[in-house]
Write an enzyme that holds these catalytic residues in place. Structure first.
Site, PDB file in Angstrom:
ATOM      1  N   ARG A  15       0.483  -1.067   0.395  1.00 23.22           N
ATOM      2  CA  ARG A  15       0.063  -0.490   0.281  1.00 23.22           C
ATOM      3  C   ARG A  15       1.153   1.125  -0.135  1.00 23.22           C
ATOM      4  O   ARG A  15       0.200   2.079   0.353  1.00 23.22           O
ATOM      5  CB  ARG A  15      -0.713   0.226   1.609  1.00 23.22           C
ATOM      6  CG  ARG A  15      -2.192  -0.924   0.785  1.00 23.22           C
ATOM      7  CD  ARG A  15      -3.160  -1.627   2.124  1.00 23.22           C
ATOM      8  NE  ARG A  15      -3.184  -0.189   2.339  1.00 23.22           N
ATOM      9  CZ  ARG A  15      -4.013   0.102   3.754  1.00 23.22           C
ATOM     10  NH1 ARG A  15      -3.634  -0.777   4.594  1.00 23.22           N
ATOM     11  NH2 ARG A  15      -4.766   1.010   4.373  1.00 23.22           N
ATOM     12  N   ASN A 226       1.624   1.567   7.295  1.00 20.61           N
ATOM     13  CA  ASN A 226       1.188   0.864   5.881  1.00 20.61           C
ATOM     14  C   ASN A 226       0.906   1.592   4.757  1.00 20.61           C
ATOM     15  O   ASN A 226       1.261   0.953   3.405  1.00 20.61           O
ATOM     16  CB  ASN A 226      -0.309   0.382   6.340  1.00 20.61           C
ATOM     17  CG  ASN A 226      -0.070  -0.307   7.416  1.00 20.61           C
ATOM     18  OD1 ASN A 226       0.510  -1.431   8.080  1.00 20.61           O
ATOM     19  ND2 ASN A 226      -1.130  -1.152   8.026  1.00 20.61           N
ATOM     20  N   ARG A 315      27.830  19.258   6.294  1.00 17.91           N
ATOM     21  CA  ARG A 315      27.633  17.726   6.512  1.00 17.91           C
ATOM     22  C   ARG A 315      28.943  16.607   6.843  1.00 17.91           C
ATOM     23  O   ARG A 315      29.658  16.983   7.981  1.00 17.91           O
ATOM     24  CB  ARG A 315      28.105  17.885   4.680  1.00 17.91           C
ATOM     25  CG  ARG A 315      26.939  18.193   3.820  1.00 17.91           C
ATOM     26  CD  ARG A 315      27.835  18.072   2.057  1.00 17.91           C
ATOM     27  NE  ARG A 315      27.853  17.227   1.856  1.00 17.91           N
ATOM     28  CZ  ARG A 315      29.259  17.042   1.157  1.00 17.91           C
ATOM     29  NH1 ARG A 315      29.830  17.675  -0.059  1.00 17.91           N
ATOM     30  NH2 ARG A 315      29.193  15.361   0.381  1.00 17.91           N
TER      31      ARG A 315
HETATM   32  C1  UD1 Z   1      -0.523  -8.281  13.293  1.00 22.54           C
HETATM   33  C2  UD1 Z   1      -1.240  -9.380  14.409  1.00 22.54           C
HETATM   34  C3  UD1 Z   1      -2.636  -8.816  14.689  1.00 22.54           C
HETATM   35  C4  UD1 Z   1      -1.906  -7.127  15.891  1.00 22.54           C
HETATM   36  C5  UD1 Z   1      -1.269  -6.428  14.267  1.00 22.54           C
HETATM   37  C6  UD1 Z   1      -0.563  -5.019  14.998  1.00 22.54           C
HETATM   38  C7  UD1 Z   1      -0.448 -11.814  13.104  1.00 22.54           C
HETATM   39  C8  UD1 Z   1      -1.721 -12.592  13.175  1.00 22.54           C
HETATM   40  N1  UD1 Z   1      -1.292 -10.566  13.862  1.00 22.54           N
HETATM   41  O1  UD1 Z   1      -1.582  -8.473  12.528  1.00 22.54           O
HETATM   42  O2  UD1 Z   1      -3.150  -9.629  16.253  1.00 22.54           O
HETATM   43  O3  UD1 Z   1      -3.205  -6.713  15.682  1.00 22.54           O
HETATM   44  O4  UD1 Z   1      -0.393  -7.076  13.835  1.00 22.54           O
HETATM   45  O5  UD1 Z   1      -0.815  -4.653  14.055  1.00 22.54           O
HETATM   46  O6  UD1 Z   1       0.221 -11.610  14.341  1.00 22.54           O
HETATM   47  N2  UD1 Z   1       5.414  -9.714   8.262  1.00 22.54           N
HETATM   48  C9  UD1 Z   1       6.520 -10.236   8.346  1.00 22.54           C
HETATM   49  N3  UD1 Z   1       6.022 -12.003   7.358  1.00 22.54           N
HETATM   50  C10 UD1 Z   1       4.725 -12.721   7.101  1.00 22.54           C
HETATM   51  C11 UD1 Z   1       3.528 -11.477   7.706  1.00 22.54           C
HETATM   52  C12 UD1 Z   1       3.918 -11.050   8.314  1.00 22.54           C
HETATM   53  O7  UD1 Z   1       7.521 -10.567   8.354  1.00 22.54           O
HETATM   54  O8  UD1 Z   1       4.667 -13.510   6.442  1.00 22.54           O
HETATM   55  C13 UD1 Z   1       5.927  -8.510   9.806  1.00 22.54           C
HETATM   56  C14 UD1 Z   1       4.968  -7.597   9.050  1.00 22.54           C
HETATM   57  O9  UD1 Z   1       6.451  -6.806   8.266  1.00 22.54           O
HETATM   58  C15 UD1 Z   1       4.791  -6.587   9.458  1.00 22.54           C
HETATM   59  C16 UD1 Z   1       4.023  -7.851  10.554  1.00 22.54           C
HETATM   60  O10 UD1 Z   1       4.767  -8.610  10.132  1.00 22.54           O
HETATM   61  O11 UD1 Z   1       5.946  -5.908   9.969  1.00 22.54           O
HETATM   62  C17 UD1 Z   1       2.893  -7.213  10.851  1.00 22.54           C
HETATM   63  O12 UD1 Z   1       2.119  -8.337   9.753  1.00 22.54           O
HETATM   64  P1  UD1 Z   1       1.013  -7.469   9.262  1.00 22.54           P
HETATM   65  O13 UD1 Z   1       0.588  -8.557   7.973  1.00 22.54           O
HETATM   66  O14 UD1 Z   1       0.752  -6.491   9.384  1.00 22.54           O
HETATM   67  O15 UD1 Z   1       0.100  -8.090  10.076  1.00 22.54           O
HETATM   68  P2  UD1 Z   1      -1.365  -7.745  10.634  1.00 22.54           P
HETATM   69  O16 UD1 Z   1      -2.493  -8.439   9.931  1.00 22.54           O
HETATM   70  O17 UD1 Z   1      -1.198  -5.891  10.798  1.00 22.54           O
HETATM   71 CA    CA Z   2      -0.023  -4.544  10.252  1.00 24.84          CA
END
Ligand code: UD1
Ligand code: CA
Length: 446
Positions: A15, A226, A315
């Site tokens: 996004r 995001n 710098r």
């Molecule tokens: C996650 C939590 C949710 C919480 C929220 C807070 C889980 C299942 N859910 O949801 O409970 O309220 O964060 O922001 O954990 N990432 C990876 N690899 C992956 C998936 C994610 O590195 O396969 C990283 C993303 O880059 C990010 C973080 O993990 O930094 C969270 O991932 P995201 O997909 O944003 O999780 P949410 O669905 O927001």
């Molecule tokens: Ca998130």
């Protein structure tokens, strides 16, 4: 007790509409990821593992520059937060103590909050950082029974009643390393997203008789980024806080809203910062120094009593000793300027050492670059560099050396010597007038 950190940075961040990995977008002058790394570094972690995915090589280079001891784990397919943490398993094999999981896109978690999480581990096997959300939106919900955390339910999987809960999951979680990876191995992906949720380890742990608890923090700390709009809002929040902190700590900001700070800007007590000053990363300004309007500083150190600007540029590697004066339209790079020296107007000083009390006249330039290599200029204490002197490096001016205005200095000037390196002036009586008369006559003829 030893604590290791796993920082998740493999998310696509699609996004952002960007070719740059999300965690490399700049906040407060440094990549987003470094905010999480630096908050974590305050706990002096035994090991740091950053899980990277999309654009992993670029992210890895930034990680390496920040902390050469940090390890990189690759997550080639984004299958969820538990799957992401699992990629760090090998790097942490045999490590004793706890693991704290942080997100690379969540920059404002305070070191004090991480310390509180560590402390709470004395009471619980698993500690989750939660917050009371004004608008809980799509966050995971923390399902508690009294002081005990029973499980975390993702928004997508939650019932109406669960969605009504406002206590949300920040994503930060802490447990003993062996326990964490054992539980992660049990996590499945039979859920609404078809992902391996890290949040499932709470329920799995409770089923084994482990205890889980919540540490709460302010919602502002858990702000995740995001979109570019969220990034801009986060930047505004960061700047507002930095300005307030500076004022609180005894810095005068003449027009606070016009001063831009970086993540690590340090300003000592009684500094004065005039309007429209930009601090890039790595700037320290000591007590009582003044940064005048429209100056831009990065990677620079300004000592007590020094005055910089207006319209100055410092710098990386600019090192200003006490009471130095750097004036308007002066650029300083990789240069040590000793106590009381002055470079007041329209000059470039790069790859140089200027001795104490020396004066560099208006329009002088250290010609440091031959197109391939950079060369050093050395100016002794008390030297007087006449206006518009070109110092062709490598070159050395001794203590008390003097150069004539407009000189091109290509060889060393001994202590106390005067060097003149310019064409001798010729004066032709009357010739100026005759020349102009001839030109005007030619113009009149058309
Ligand atoms: C996650 C939590 C949710 C919480 C929220 C807070 C889980 C299942 N859910 O949801 O409970 O309220 O964060 O922001 O954990 N990432 C990876 N690899 C992956 C998936 C994610 O590195 O396969 C990283 C993303 O880059 C990010 C973080 O993990 O930094 C969270 O991932 P995201 O997909 O944003 O999780 P949410 O669905 O927001
Ligand atoms: Ca998130």
């Amino acid at each position: 007790m030893a604590v290791s950190q796993v920082i998740l940075a493999a998310g696509q961040g699609s996004r952002m509409e960007s070719d740059l990995p999300k965690v490399l977008h700049q906040l407060a002058g440094v990549p987003l990821l470094l905010h999480a790394m630096r908050a974590g570094a305050a706990l002096d972690p035994a090991r740091v593992v950053v899980v990277v995915g999309h654009g992993g090589e670029r992210v890895a280079r930034v990680v390496e520059a920040e902390d050469p001891r940090a390890e990189i784990a690759h997550q080639t397919e984004q299958q969820g937060t538990a799957h992401a943490v699992a990629q760090a398993r090998a790097a942490l094999e045999g490590q004793s103590g706890d693991v704290v999981v942080l997100y690379g896109d969540t920059p404002f978690i305070r070191p004090e909050t991480l310390a509180a999480i560590q402390e709470a581990r004395a009471a619980h096997d698993i500690v989750v950082l939660g917050f009371d959300a004004a608008d809980p939106g799509r966050y995971g919900r923390l399902i508690c029974a009294g002081d005990t955390l029973e499980r975390i339910v993702e928004f997508k999987d939650a019932t109406e009643a669960e969605r009504a809960i406002t206590l949300c999951n920040s994503g930060v979680i802490c447990a003993d390393r062996a326990v964490l990876f054992d539980l992660i191995a049990e996590v499945g992906n039979a859920n609404a997203a078809g992902e391996y949720y890290l949040t499932d380890i709470v329920e799995l742990g409770r089923a084994r008789g482990l205890s889980a608890g919540v540490v709460r923090c302010a919602e502002a700390e858990t702000l995740g980024i995001n979109t570019r709009a969220e990034l801009a809002r986060a930047e505004a929040a960061f700047q507002a806080r930095s300005r307030a902190d500076a004022l609180e700590n005894g810095v005068t900001l003449v027009a606070p809203d016009t001063v831009i700070f970086a993540q690590d800007t340090y300003l000592g007590r009684d500094c004065v910062v005039e309007p429209y000053v930009v601090f890039g990363p790595g700037v320290t300004v000591e007590t009582g120094a003044t940064i005048r309007a429209f100056s831009h500083l990065e990677g620079a150190h300004v000592s007590r009593g020094a005055v910089v600007g207006p319209y100055a540029r410092l710098r990386p590697g600019a090192e200003l000793a006490e009471d130095v004066r750097i004036g308007n339209f002066v650029e300083v790079k990789s240069a040590q300027i000793d106590e009381g020296a002055k470079v007041n107007h329209l000059s470039y000083v790069g790859d140089a050492h200027i001795g104490a009390g020396a004066n560099v006249g208006a329009g002088s330039v250290t010609c440091n670059y031959d197109g391939v290599f950079k060369h050093h200029t050395e100016i002794g204490a008390g030297a007087f560099i006449g206006s518009s002197t070109m110092l062709v490096a490598p070159v050395r001016g001794g203590a008390g050396a003097v150069t004539g205005s407009g000189s091109v200095i290509t060889s060393d000037v001994p202590d106390g010597a005067l060097a003149l390196g310019r064409a001798r002036q010729q004066t032709k009586p009357g010739l100026g007038k005759r020349l102009m008369d001839r030109l005007r006559a030619a113009k009149a003829k058309g």
